[in-house]
Design a protein around this motif. Sequence first.
Motif, mmCIF file in Angstrom:
data_model
loop_
_atom_site.group_PDB
_atom_site.id
_atom_site.type_symbol
_atom_site.label_atom_id
_atom_site.label_comp_id
_atom_site.label_asym_id
_atom_site.label_seq_id
_atom_site.Cartn_x
_atom_site.Cartn_y
_atom_site.Cartn_z
ATOM 1 N N GLY A 86 44.609 -93.722 -50.713
ATOM 2 C CA GLY A 86 45.230 -93.778 -49.390
ATOM 3 C C GLY A 86 46.550 -93.017 -49.320
ATOM 4 O O GLY A 86 46.929 -92.505 -48.261
ATOM 5 N N TYR A 87 47.256 -92.919 -50.448
ATOM 6 C CA TYR A 87 48.501 -92.157 -50.483
ATOM 7 C C TYR A 87 48.228 -90.679 -50.190
ATOM 8 O O TYR A 87 48.950 -90.033 -49.431
ATOM 9 N N ARG A 94 50.131 -86.296 -42.614
ATOM 10 C CA ARG A 94 51.500 -85.972 -42.180
ATOM 11 C C ARG A 94 51.849 -84.506 -42.414
ATOM 12 O O ARG A 94 52.316 -83.819 -41.513
ATOM 13 N N GLU A 95 51.643 -84.033 -43.637
ATOM 14 C CA GLU A 95 52.141 -82.705 -44.002
ATOM 15 C C GLU A 95 51.183 -81.574 -43.650
ATOM 16 O O GLU A 95 51.613 -80.534 -43.157
ATOM 17 N N ARG A 96 49.928 -81.746 -43.917
ATOM 18 C CA ARG A 96 48.967 -80.660 -43.695
ATOM 19 C C ARG A 96 48.450 -80.619 -42.257
ATOM 20 O O ARG A 96 48.293 -79.543 -41.681
ATOM 21 N N GLU A 102 51.548 -93.393 -35.355
ATOM 22 C CA GLU A 102 51.725 -94.485 -36.319
ATOM 23 C C GLU A 102 50.691 -94.377 -37.430
ATOM 24 O O GLU A 102 49.505 -94.199 -37.196
ATOM 25 N N LEU A 103 51.161 -94.511 -38.661
ATOM 26 C CA LEU A 103 50.303 -94.515 -39.835
ATOM 27 C C LEU A 103 50.477 -95.874 -40.501
ATOM 28 O O LEU A 103 51.558 -96.193 -41.005
ATOM 29 N N ARG A 104 49.419 -96.690 -40.453
ATOM 30 C CA ARG A 104 49.497 -98.091 -40.882
ATOM 31 C C ARG A 104 48.684 -98.334 -42.153
ATOM 32 O O ARG A 104 47.501 -98.003 -42.211
ATOM 33 N N ALA A 118 56.041 -95.456 -47.790
ATOM 34 C CA ALA A 118 56.924 -94.834 -46.796
ATOM 35 C C ALA A 118 57.188 -93.370 -47.163
ATOM 36 O O ALA A 118 57.251 -92.511 -46.282
ATOM 37 N N GLN A 119 57.310 -93.069 -48.445
ATOM 38 C CA GLN A 119 57.604 -91.702 -48.877
ATOM 39 C C GLN A 119 56.472 -90.730 -48.562
ATOM 40 O O GLN A 119 56.708 -89.539 -48.407
ATOM 41 N N VAL A 120 55.225 -91.235 -48.466
ATOM 42 C CA VAL A 120 54.103 -90.336 -48.145
ATOM 43 C C VAL A 120 53.757 -90.346 -46.662
ATOM 44 O O VAL A 120 52.833 -89.670 -46.236
ATOM 45 N N GLY A 121 54.514 -91.115 -45.860
ATOM 46 C CA GLY A 121 54.342 -91.032 -44.417
ATOM 47 C C GLY A 121 53.961 -92.289 -43.680
ATOM 48 O O GLY A 121 53.885 -92.288 -42.457
ATOM 49 N N PHE A 122 53.719 -93.385 -44.369
ATOM 50 C CA PHE A 122 53.403 -94.629 -43.665
ATOM 51 C C PHE A 122 54.650 -95.135 -42.954
ATOM 52 O O PHE A 122 55.747 -95.093 -43.496
#
Length: 164
Positions: A86-87, A94-96, A102-104, A118-122
């Motif tokens: 999931g990470y 987020r990046e690509r 919202e990313l839950r 949180a660091q990967v976008g959640f």
Amino acid sequence: MQNLIKRGELIVDDSWQLLRDAEAVFAASDDVILPLQRFLQVAAAGHQGGLAVLLSPDSDPLALQEHLGSLQLIAIDFPAFADGRGYSIARTLRERLGYAGELRAVGDVLRDQLSYMAQVGFDAFAIREDRSATEALDGLADFSEQYQGTVLKPVPLLKRRVSH
């Protein structure tokens, strides 16, 4: 959905219903989070309420490209604490793919994971029902810095150093 942390705050009232069963029945006006294949079917047919998608660890986020601009919420399932796929899905979104909604994180989500998630976008976390969301909230502040570049801080720590 209870035990929800969203943008660093505990959320009491959340209208979204997570429906893991692809055959689940729901009203046309309900705000629903559906498994990917069911989401694609319902999105094509139209839905009056809020419509969001649940991605499993083996889902391909590229299947959502044409829907990303209209999706308010994407939930990513963590069926087990040790399953980290999931990470990668979150970072891809987020990046690509540039997803800004919202990313839950849902499923086996624990305090120890929140800072990394949180660091990967959640930006939202559905904490397991047998755990305290109040205690889990502290997990967002477990680390003051990240060495590597992340969604939150794309520039790695080494390049952020201030020269004297």
